[in-house]
Design a protein around this motif. Structure first.
Motif, PDB file in Angstrom:
ATOM      1  N   VAL A  76       0.891  -1.237  -0.115  1.00 33.38           N
ATOM      2  CA  VAL A  76      -0.005  -0.071   0.110  1.00 33.38           C
ATOM      3  C   VAL A  76       0.917   1.396   0.035  1.00 33.38           C
ATOM      4  O   VAL A  76       0.626   2.296  -0.727  1.00 33.38           O
ATOM      5  CB  VAL A  76      -0.950   0.054   1.160  1.00 33.38           C
ATOM      6  CG1 VAL A  76      -1.803   1.348   1.232  1.00 33.38           C
ATOM      7  CG2 VAL A  76      -1.988  -0.963   0.908  1.00 33.38           C
ATOM      8  N   ALA A  77       2.205   1.299   0.818  1.00 34.49           N
ATOM      9  CA  ALA A  77       2.621   2.361   0.787  1.00 34.49           C
ATOM     10  C   ALA A  77       3.658   2.603  -0.398  1.00 34.49           C
ATOM     11  O   ALA A  77       3.802   3.650  -0.976  1.00 34.49           O
ATOM     12  CB  ALA A  77       3.937   2.125   1.961  1.00 34.49           C
ATOM     13  N   LYS A  78       3.861   1.607  -1.167  1.00 38.61           N
ATOM     14  CA  LYS A  78       4.330   1.686  -2.441  1.00 38.61           C
ATOM     15  C   LYS A  78       3.604   2.517  -3.519  1.00 38.61           C
ATOM     16  O   LYS A  78       3.850   3.191  -4.274  1.00 38.61           O
ATOM     17  CB  LYS A  78       4.574   0.249  -3.123  1.00 38.61           C
ATOM     18  CG  LYS A  78       6.265  -0.135  -2.707  1.00 38.61           C
ATOM     19  CD  LYS A  78       6.450  -1.641  -3.193  1.00 38.61           C
ATOM     20  CE  LYS A  78       7.972  -1.830  -3.479  1.00 38.61           C
ATOM     21  NZ  LYS A  78       8.187  -2.976  -4.023  1.00 38.61           N
ATOM     22  N   MET A  79       2.130   2.512  -3.146  1.00 38.96           N
ATOM     23  CA  MET A  79       1.311   2.910  -4.421  1.00 38.96           C
ATOM     24  C   MET A  79       1.371   4.430  -4.203  1.00 38.96           C
ATOM     25  O   MET A  79       0.780   5.294  -4.996  1.00 38.96           O
ATOM     26  CB  MET A  79      -0.072   2.453  -4.431  1.00 38.96           C
ATOM     27  CG  MET A  79      -0.116   0.996  -4.689  1.00 38.96           C
ATOM     28  SD  MET A  79       0.454   0.467  -5.984  1.00 38.96           S
ATOM     29  CE  MET A  79       2.056  -0.492  -5.731  1.00 38.96           C
ATOM     30  N   HIS A  80       1.932   4.804  -2.842  1.00 36.21           N
ATOM     31  CA  HIS A  80       1.839   6.469  -2.341  1.00 36.21           C
ATOM     32  C   HIS A  80       3.253   7.187  -2.659  1.00 36.21           C
ATOM     33  O   HIS A  80       3.526   8.005  -2.515  1.00 36.21           O
ATOM     34  CB  HIS A  80       1.926   6.400  -1.078  1.00 36.21           C
ATOM     35  CG  HIS A  80       0.518   6.255  -0.487  1.00 36.21           C
ATOM     36  ND1 HIS A  80      -0.524   7.331  -0.409  1.00 36.21           N
ATOM     37  CD2 HIS A  80      -0.620   5.137  -0.609  1.00 36.21           C
ATOM     38  CE1 HIS A  80      -1.772   6.856   0.055  1.00 36.21           C
ATOM     39  NE2 HIS A  80      -1.669   5.432  -0.373  1.00 36.21           N
TER      40      HIS A  80
END
Ligand SMILES: Cc1cc2nc3c(=O)[nH]c(=O)nc-3n(C[C@H](O)[C@H](O)[C@H](O)COP(=O)(O)O)c2cc1C
Length: 180
Positions: A76-80
């Motif tokens: 999820v963090a990578k999508m940010h």
């Protein structure tokens, strides 16, 4: 800038800032990217903007696709990594004349052109994919139809200030161009 200069100066930007082009800002760029060569003008592509919580949903879909061992939080963090992800979709059109691979070539051409245009407009862009790009949870999250497939995402945001890093190494044309 000429096409030659734009291409020679293009660089992918992995770390971008929090601003992104608006839906409207993208219109002119998408219109221009859509001028790539297209056998029978099938227009076998479309683009989906993912902003805000849509990026979280993509991270969760990637985690679902990976299964029990997935590091959900990290995905999820990578999508940010960028405020805007543009999903690149090949839309396979029925055609006796134009096979699927040609249609993927067109969609890919649009993606490269859009990436170049965003770069030229001053945005930071990076085309990313992953092993789960064509998995079922990721398909469903994008609401893809059966004739559609993802080619990955352009991660877009503002480019870091200061001097742009120059291309480290150019290709040697002699390695890639032959004559018969
Ligand atoms: C279809 C496609 C998928 C890519 N997927 C990734 C990726 O998942 N991760 C990554 O680090 N680079 C990926 N890249 C490469 C980067 O977009 C970029 O080209 C690379 O970092 C080299 O930088 P440059 O474009 O400035 O030469 C992909 C490129 C393409 C065309």
């Amino acid at each position: 800038m000429s096409a030659l200069d734009s291409l020679l100066h293009r660089r992918s930007v992995s770390k971008v800032g929090a601003s992104a082009p608006s839906h409207r800002d993208l219109f002119a760029l998408v219109e221009a990217a859509g001028t790539v060569a297209d056998h029978s003008s099938l227009r076998p592509w479309r683009l989906i903007e993912l902003r805000g919580a849509a990026r979280d949903r993509l991270g969760h879909a990637l985690a679902d696709a990976e299964g029990p061992g997935a590091n959900r939080e990290k995905l999820v963090a990578k999508m940010h990594r960028a405020p805007l992800l543009i999903a690149l979709v090949v839309v396979h059109q029925p055609s006796a004349k134009v096979p699927y691979w040609e249609q993927e070539a067109v969609a890919s051409g649009v993606a490269h052109a859009l990436s170049l245009l965003l770069d030229e407009a001053g945005w930071g862009v990076m085309w990313r994919t992953g092993q789960q790009t064509r998995s079922e949870p990721v398909r469903q999250m994008h609401e893809l139809r059966p004739n559609e497939n993802l080619l990955g995402w352009l991660y877009v945001g503002d480019a870091p200030p200061g001097q742009r890093e120059l291309r480290r190494k150019r290709v040697n044309p002699m390695d890639h161009l032959t004559e018969l």
